[in-house]
Enzyme design. Sequence first.
Site, PDB file in Angstrom:
ATOM      1  N   ASP A  69     -23.958  59.221 -44.623  1.00 60.67           N
ATOM      2  CA  ASP A  69     -22.522  59.035 -44.427  1.00 60.67           C
ATOM      3  C   ASP A  69     -21.853  58.903 -45.791  1.00 60.67           C
ATOM      4  O   ASP A  69     -22.461  58.377 -46.746  1.00 60.67           O
ATOM      5  CB  ASP A  69     -22.248  57.794 -43.553  1.00 60.67           C
ATOM      6  CG  ASP A  69     -20.867  57.846 -42.905  1.00 60.67           C
ATOM      7  OD1 ASP A  69     -20.154  58.863 -43.079  1.00 60.67           O
ATOM      8  OD2 ASP A  69     -20.494  56.869 -42.220  1.00 60.67           O
TER       9      ASP A  69
ATOM     10  N   ASN B 182     -21.845  59.199 -31.496  1.00 62.13           N
ATOM     11  CA  ASN B 182     -22.321  59.265 -32.879  1.00 62.13           C
ATOM     12  C   ASN B 182     -21.202  58.871 -33.839  1.00 62.13           C
ATOM     13  O   ASN B 182     -20.819  57.708 -33.885  1.00 62.13           O
ATOM     14  CB  ASN B 182     -22.881  60.674 -33.128  1.00 62.13           C
ATOM     15  CG  ASN B 182     -23.767  60.755 -34.340  1.00 62.13           C
ATOM     16  OD1 ASN B 182     -23.328  60.462 -35.451  1.00 62.13           O
ATOM     17  ND2 ASN B 182     -25.020  61.129 -34.156  1.00 62.13           N
TER      18      ASN B 182
ATOM     19  N   ILE C 260     -21.162  54.153 -42.490  1.00 61.11           N
ATOM     20  CA  ILE C 260     -20.406  53.216 -43.330  1.00 61.11           C
ATOM     21  C   ILE C 260     -18.909  53.363 -43.071  1.00 61.11           C
ATOM     22  O   ILE C 260     -18.445  54.392 -42.576  1.00 61.11           O
ATOM     23  CB  ILE C 260     -20.683  53.417 -44.845  1.00 61.11           C
ATOM     24  CG1 ILE C 260     -20.321  54.848 -45.296  1.00 61.11           C
ATOM     25  CG2 ILE C 260     -22.111  53.089 -45.192  1.00 61.11           C
ATOM     26  CD1 ILE C 260     -20.415  55.056 -46.810  1.00 61.11           C
TER      27      ILE C 260
ATOM     28  N   ASP D  40     -22.667  54.476 -35.965  1.00 60.23           N
ATOM     29  CA  ASP D  40     -21.559  54.513 -36.924  1.00 60.23           C
ATOM     30  C   ASP D  40     -20.535  53.449 -36.538  1.00 60.23           C
ATOM     31  O   ASP D  40     -20.516  52.955 -35.398  1.00 60.23           O
ATOM     32  CB  ASP D  40     -20.929  55.915 -36.911  1.00 60.23           C
ATOM     33  CG  ASP D  40     -20.010  56.155 -38.097  1.00 60.23           C
ATOM     34  OD1 ASP D  40     -20.122  55.440 -39.117  1.00 60.23           O
ATOM     35  OD2 ASP D  40     -19.157  57.056 -38.003  1.00 60.23           O
TER      36      ASP D  40
ATOM     37  N   HIS E 106     -26.970  53.340 -42.594  1.00 55.90           N
ATOM     38  CA  HIS E 106     -26.658  54.470 -41.708  1.00 55.90           C
ATOM     39  C   HIS E 106     -25.144  54.712 -41.836  1.00 55.90           C
ATOM     40  O   HIS E 106     -24.680  54.992 -42.941  1.00 55.90           O
ATOM     41  CB  HIS E 106     -27.135  54.068 -40.300  1.00 55.90           C
ATOM     42  CG  HIS E 106     -27.267  55.169 -39.314  1.00 55.90           C
ATOM     43  ND1 HIS E 106     -27.815  54.970 -38.070  1.00 55.90           N
ATOM     44  CD2 HIS E 106     -26.904  56.472 -39.348  1.00 55.90           C
ATOM     45  CE1 HIS E 106     -27.800  56.117 -37.394  1.00 55.90           C
ATOM     46  NE2 HIS E 106     -27.248  57.039 -38.152  1.00 55.90           N
TER      47      HIS E 106
END
Length: 355
Positions: free
Chosen positions: A55, A223, A115, A168, A113
């Site tokens: 990310d 996601n 951010i 996310d 993962h």
Amino acid sequence: MGKLAVVLVFAVAAAALIGQRLIALSHLSLAFRELTQNHLPNCHLIKGIVTGAEDITVLEDGLAFISSGLKYPGLPPYSDVPGKIYTLDLLSGVGPVDLHIRGDFDTESFNPHGISIYIDDKDGTIYLFVVNHPQNNSLVEIFKVLEDENTLEHVKTIKHALLHNVNDIVAVGVESFYATNDHYFTNNMLKTLEFLFPLHWCDVVFYSPGAVKSVAGGFASANGINISPDKRYLYVSDVTDHKIVVLEIQKDGVLSRVKEVAVGSLCDNIEVESETGDLWMGCHPNGAKLLRSDPSDPPGSEVIRLQNIHSEEPVVTQVYMDDGRVIIGSSVAAPYRGTLLIGTVYHKALQCDLK
Ligand SMILES: *[C@@H]1O[C@H](CO)[C@@H](O)[C@H](O)[C@H]1NC(C)=O
């Protein structure tokens, strides 16, 4: 019917069910999509990024934050180096700089993962929210960004039963955020079953101190998530349904589903361009290749821009595509003033000029 006939009927039924599942799976993973090249001008790989840039998010002043070194929970690790957060200054060209982490925090098991940045309008403090998966868990970490010291100061760790498979987040306050869960089950075998038989049981969770609730459901796999520049709408990528879902923020963080836009790819993180409101996504054009991750037949990369999402006729454009010879498994595309950063789940990152 004789015994043989009964066995035959069951065998045919089982074969039909398996066949039907295989067809459904190849459809949801876009297994037949050909990978081509549709490149941008003046691209270069970002020096030092080799274990992913899952990310990326860019501040208005051109400072990009990059989360690197993801080991996706429940899968064998792609690498054994601890995860890191880098900055890259797109105006001065300085970076990537590996940010030092200060405070009571285990950097060895750091597994960043999704951010998100939140800037406190009272005092200008910049907070970085990070989804973290130490030992395959799901946590949300809040850090204060000390820009002049290239340091992240750990503020707090958030753990909650509703935040069980977080992919996310988008921060909406100094301690509040929306988060996506990309699976419903936490058990690895049930997670696989959930993938084989999409249940649409994934959700979006709103977290603020003292108030944690599931605020939108019905996703096959929720996601990437991000917010409109006017802060009225959330955008969520339902990755295996190949669509972006638009949700309107109501009172108390509750969401109502407005519409969906088909994107024809497995889109991962979403970045929203502040001037235009356009959505930019790093997407997986062929999910079957991503699952196999065979170096001799690599998954490709695709960047999709989605314009006029609130209008009757949203425009979906492929901005970039690679067949895996340059970058593998794109998961984010972050535009900044004519420049585009493209990050990947576990591979490299690319910086290009937009035409
Ligand atoms: C996370 O789970 C995967 C798959 O079960 C395993 O290979 C890996 O070692 C686990 N990682 C940690 C840090 O426990």
